[in-house]
Design a protein around this motif. Structure first.
Motif, short mmCIF file in Angstrom:
data_model
loop_
_atom_site.label_atom_id
_atom_site.label_comp_id
_atom_site.label_asym_id
_atom_site.label_seq_id
_atom_site.Cartn_x
_atom_site.Cartn_y
_atom_site.Cartn_z
N GLN A 9 0.89 -1.18 0.13
CA GLN A 9 0.04 0.15 -0.12
C GLN A 9 0.88 1.30 0.15
OE1 GLN A 9 -2.52 -0.61 3.34
NE2 GLN A 9 -1.04 0.11 4.87
N ALA A 10 1.96 1.19 0.44
CA ALA A 10 2.90 2.32 0.46
C ALA A 10 3.42 2.76 -0.88
CB ALA A 10 3.95 2.27 1.19
N SER A 11 3.70 1.72 -1.67
CA SER A 11 4.13 1.86 -3.03
C SER A 11 3.33 2.01 -4.23
CB SER A 11 5.37 0.90 -3.31
OG SER A 11 4.75 -0.33 -3.40
N GLN A 12 1.87 1.54 -3.94
CA GLN A 12 1.01 1.67 -5.04
C GLN A 12 -0.34 2.39 -4.48
OE1 GLN A 12 1.35 -0.38 -7.74
NE2 GLN A 12 3.29 -0.78 -7.02
N PRO A 13 -0.84 2.73 -5.65
CA PRO A 13 -2.21 3.84 -5.11
C PRO A 13 -3.54 2.97 -4.92
CG PRO A 13 -1.38 3.97 -7.70
CD PRO A 13 -0.53 3.04 -6.83
N LEU A 14 -3.17 1.99 -4.33
CA LEU A 14 -4.55 0.90 -4.01
C LEU A 14 -5.86 1.47 -3.63
CD1 LEU A 14 -2.49 -2.07 -2.34
CD2 LEU A 14 -3.01 -1.61 -4.81
N TYR A 15 -5.62 2.67 -2.81
CA TYR A 15 -6.86 3.20 -2.40
C TYR A 15 -7.15 4.65 -2.96
CZ TYR A 15 -5.20 0.02 1.18
OH TYR A 15 -4.55 -1.24 1.80
N ASN A 16 -6.57 4.96 -3.95
CA ASN A 16 -6.89 6.25 -4.16
C ASN A 16 -8.34 6.63 -5.06
OD1 ASN A 16 -6.48 4.92 -6.68
ND2 ASN A 16 -5.17 6.56 -7.55
N LEU A 17 -9.09 5.39 -5.20
CA LEU A 17 -10.39 5.55 -5.67
C LEU A 17 -11.54 5.40 -4.46
CD1 LEU A 17 -10.06 3.40 -8.73
CD2 LEU A 17 -9.96 6.03 -8.71
N LEU A 18 -11.01 5.23 -3.36
CA LEU A 18 -12.02 4.99 -2.00
C LEU A 18 -12.06 6.41 -1.24
CD1 LEU A 18 -10.37 1.68 -0.63
CD2 LEU A 18 -12.61 2.16 -1.80
N PRO A 19 -13.20 6.75 -0.75
CA PRO A 19 -13.31 7.88 -0.10
C PRO A 19 -12.82 7.67 1.44
CG PRO A 19 -15.46 6.66 0.20
CD PRO A 19 -14.33 5.92 -0.74
N MET A 20 -11.35 7.71 1.48
CA MET A 20 -10.52 7.48 2.62
C MET A 20 -10.70 8.56 3.78
SD MET A 20 -9.10 4.39 2.07
CE MET A 20 -7.97 4.46 3.16
N ASN A 21 -10.91 8.14 5.17
CA ASN A 21 -11.10 8.98 6.07
C ASN A 21 -12.37 9.94 5.93
OD1 ASN A 21 -8.61 8.22 7.14
ND2 ASN A 21 -7.63 9.25 5.61
N ARG A 22 -13.31 9.50 5.35
CA ARG A 22 -14.33 10.41 5.24
C ARG A 22 -15.74 9.46 5.27
NH1 ARG A 22 -12.41 12.34 -0.25
NH2 ARG A 22 -14.12 10.84 -0.79
N LEU A 23 -16.60 10.02 6.13
CA LEU A 23 -17.99 9.15 6.33
C LEU A 23 -18.67 9.18 4.82
CD1 LEU A 23 -18.83 10.33 9.84
CD2 LEU A 23 -18.01 8.01 9.22
N HIS A 24 -19.04 8.04 4.65
CA HIS A 24 -20.19 7.89 3.28
C HIS A 24 -21.10 7.35 3.68
CE1 HIS A 24 -20.79 7.39 -1.05
NE2 HIS A 24 -21.35 6.32 -0.51
N LYS A 25 -22.44 8.06 3.73
CA LYS A 25 -23.49 7.46 4.31
C LYS A 25 -24.51 6.78 3.10
CE LYS A 25 -27.98 9.39 6.02
NZ LYS A 25 -29.05 10.51 6.38
N MET A 26 -25.04 5.73 3.60
CA MET A 26 -25.74 4.49 2.88
C MET A 26 -27.00 4.28 3.11
SD MET A 26 -23.11 3.17 0.36
CE MET A 26 -24.06 1.70 0.19
N SER A 27 -27.84 4.01 2.22
CA SER A 27 -29.20 3.53 2.68
C SER A 27 -29.12 1.97 3.23
CB SER A 27 -30.21 3.57 1.54
OG SER A 27 -31.26 2.77 1.70
N ALA A 28 -29.83 1.69 4.25
CA ALA A 28 -29.80 0.34 4.81
C ALA A 28 -30.22 -0.45 3.88
CB ALA A 28 -30.62 0.08 6.16
N GLU A 29 -30.92 -0.41 2.52
CA GLU A 29 -31.34 -1.27 1.82
C GLU A 29 -30.33 -1.45 0.53
OE1 GLU A 29 -34.90 0.70 0.23
OE2 GLU A 29 -36.00 0.31 2.20
N GLU A 30 -29.09 -0.58 0.60
CA GLU A 30 -28.37 -0.85 -0.58
C GLU A 30 -27.04 -2.00 -0.01
OE1 GLU A 30 -26.68 2.85 -2.29
OE2 GLU A 30 -27.80 3.83 -0.62
#
Length: 188
Positions: free
Chosen positions: A25-46
């Protein structure tokens, strides 16, 4: 009338807190498409789908070795309970997923405990369920972890190689070339 009495109170949401670890993970951008360190609200049905395909997955890992559709989390409530709980399902046709030491095959589903260790490929995820009051939505929070959760939890590190073993190994000069599973497109 007092302003505080007329304001609606905000519900605290159940949080599916996902700590991610990958040895590169330090040498590859594995998480650059994830909303890191930010809360993401989802519907319980999803369903919360994680994989490399941005069209079918809610969250995307930037890694060609991950299945297009790897895992799915689904919220549910037990009869008579207001608490949101979660299941995890292996939606990869090729890759194995291990939850708290139990291997899951394709389309197998497991109820998650409040704290669970999930592994696939070379990824380790520590999943924490933080309870809340809302019954119709929850939040997802991704954070990077610098130490493998298995080591932090005092689990046997030698088990990590068993997770990565696909049963097919390539040998060169008497030793294995790679213990990492190779991912193939399921549509081929």
């Amino acid at each position: 009338m007092n302003v505080c009495q007329t304001m609606t109170t905000e519900e605290t949401l159940t949080c599916l807190h996902i700590y991610l670890y990958h040895p590169e993970q330090a040498s590859q951008p594995l998480y650059n498409l994830l909303p890191m360190n930010r809360l993401h609200k989802m519907s319980a049905e999803e369903s919360v789908r994680l994989g490399r395909d941005g069209q079918t997955c809610t969250f995307v890992l930037n890694d060609a070795r991950v299945s297009r559709k790897q895992i799915s989390f689904q919220a549910y409530r037990k009869s008579g309970s207001a608490d949101l709980r979660f299941t995890v399902q292996n939606i990869s046709q090729k890759g194995k997923v291990v939850v708290n030491g139990c291997e899951m095959g394709h389309l197998e589903r497991v109820d998650l405990e409040d704290k669970a260790l999930l592994r696939f490929g070379r990824y380790e995820m520590l999943i924490l369920r933080e309870p809340g009051e809302s019954q119709d939505s929850f939040e997802v929070l991704f954070e990077k972890q610098n130490i493998p959760p298995s080591r932090e939890m005092g689990m046997d590190v030698s088990f990590r190689s068993a997770v990565m073993d696909t049963g097919m190994r390539s040998y060169q000069n008497g030793g294995p070339v790679s213990q990492e599973p190779l991912e193939f497109d399921e549509t081929v």
